[in-house]
Scaffold this active site. Structure first.
Site, PDB file in Angstrom:
ATOM      1  N   HIS A  29       0.842  -1.205   0.000  1.00 56.52           N
ATOM      2  CA  HIS A  29       0.000   0.000   0.000  1.00 56.52           C
ATOM      3  C   HIS A  29       0.871   1.246   0.000  1.00 56.52           C
ATOM      4  O   HIS A  29       1.068   1.892   1.020  1.00 56.52           O
ATOM      5  CB  HIS A  29      -0.952  -0.014   1.201  1.00 56.52           C
ATOM      6  CG  HIS A  29      -2.024  -1.044   1.084  1.00 56.52           C
ATOM      7  ND1 HIS A  29      -1.946  -2.263   1.737  1.00 56.52           N
ATOM      8  CD2 HIS A  29      -3.184  -1.058   0.377  1.00 56.52           C
ATOM      9  CE1 HIS A  29      -3.023  -2.978   1.442  1.00 56.52           C
ATOM     10  NE2 HIS A  29      -3.784  -2.274   0.614  1.00 56.52           N
ATOM     11  N   PHE A  31       2.677   4.502  -2.957  1.00 54.34           N
ATOM     12  CA  PHE A  31       2.307   5.334  -4.107  1.00 54.34           C
ATOM     13  C   PHE A  31       2.340   4.558  -5.416  1.00 54.34           C
ATOM     14  O   PHE A  31       1.575   4.857  -6.330  1.00 54.34           O
ATOM     15  CB  PHE A  31       3.221   6.562  -4.202  1.00 54.34           C
ATOM     16  CG  PHE A  31       2.786   7.511  -5.281  1.00 54.34           C
ATOM     17  CD1 PHE A  31       1.672   8.320  -5.103  1.00 54.34           C
ATOM     18  CD2 PHE A  31       3.462   7.572  -6.482  1.00 54.34           C
ATOM     19  CE1 PHE A  31       1.246   9.186  -6.111  1.00 54.34           C
ATOM     20  CE2 PHE A  31       3.049   8.433  -7.493  1.00 54.34           C
ATOM     21  CZ  PHE A  31       1.933   9.249  -7.299  1.00 54.34           C
TER      22      PHE A  31
END
Length: 199
Positions: A29, A31
């Site tokens: 999780h 960018f």
């Protein structure tokens, strides 16, 4: 990431840089996940000739500031679970962080919107980001199945439901990518789960 930033207006660059900075460096999780989800949403919108570009912004923000510890928030009675009354705690947190970013003067792309238009955008953004909560998976799919046979693009409820299904598909879209892209993401996800078990 360079191509991603080139296709947006210079006025929005600061917003996307701030969104980038609000992603943590989690194995999964992070960018890069946000980028993949956004890219898949753009592809779906383009290929299906849909007018839903605001959905791409929701994809960018759907995991802002995602804590590493993401499983069992409610059972563990974490700060986020308490703050959001056990209702999609992670997804509500992502929404809150997104709108904190939007409220910054150099990131406020909605500054010139009238209050009613902003209210609609805010509600739409919240609806889509909360739709990524896997606890709501069955509810959202059942709702879409009831509409799909007589789907009406002039019906706002139908369109909202479609957007919710699309962002869900994009969020788990690694599985439909080429094996050389998909397999490393599986490794990242397993690493993140393992790190949570150790905590």
């Amino acid at each position: 990431y360079v191509i991603f930033f080139l296709v947006i207006s210079s006025a929005s660059v600061q917003l996307y840089l701030c969104i980038h900075d609000n992603y943590r460096s989690n194995p999964f999780h992070n960018f890069r996940h946000c980028f993949c989800v956004t890219q898949m949403m753009y592809s779906m919108i383009y290929l299906c000739n849909l007018q839903m570009l605001s959905a791409s912004l929701c994809c960018c923000c759907h995991g802002c500031h995602h804590p590493l510890f993401c499983r069992y928030q409610i059972n563990a009675r974490t700060e986020l679970a308490v703050r959001y009354n056990d209702i999609s705690p992670l997804e509500n947190h992502h929404c809150a962080v997104a709108f904190q970013i939007f409220s910054q003067s150099d990131c406020n792309i909605f500054a010139n919107f009238d209050p009613e238009a902003f209210k609609l955008i805010r509600q739409g953004t919240i609806n889509l980001i909360l739709a990524t909560d896997m606890a709501r998976h069955g509810e959202i799919l059942d709702s879409f199945k009831q509409k799909v046979d007589y789907f009406d693009f002039t019906n706002e409820e139908h369109v909202t439901c479609l957007k919710m299904v699309l962002i869900k598909c994009c969020d788990i879209s690694n599985e439909v990518r080429p094996m050389e892209v998909a397999e490393p993401w599986v490794d990242c996800l397993l690493e993140e789960y393992f790190m949570q078990v150790k905590k």
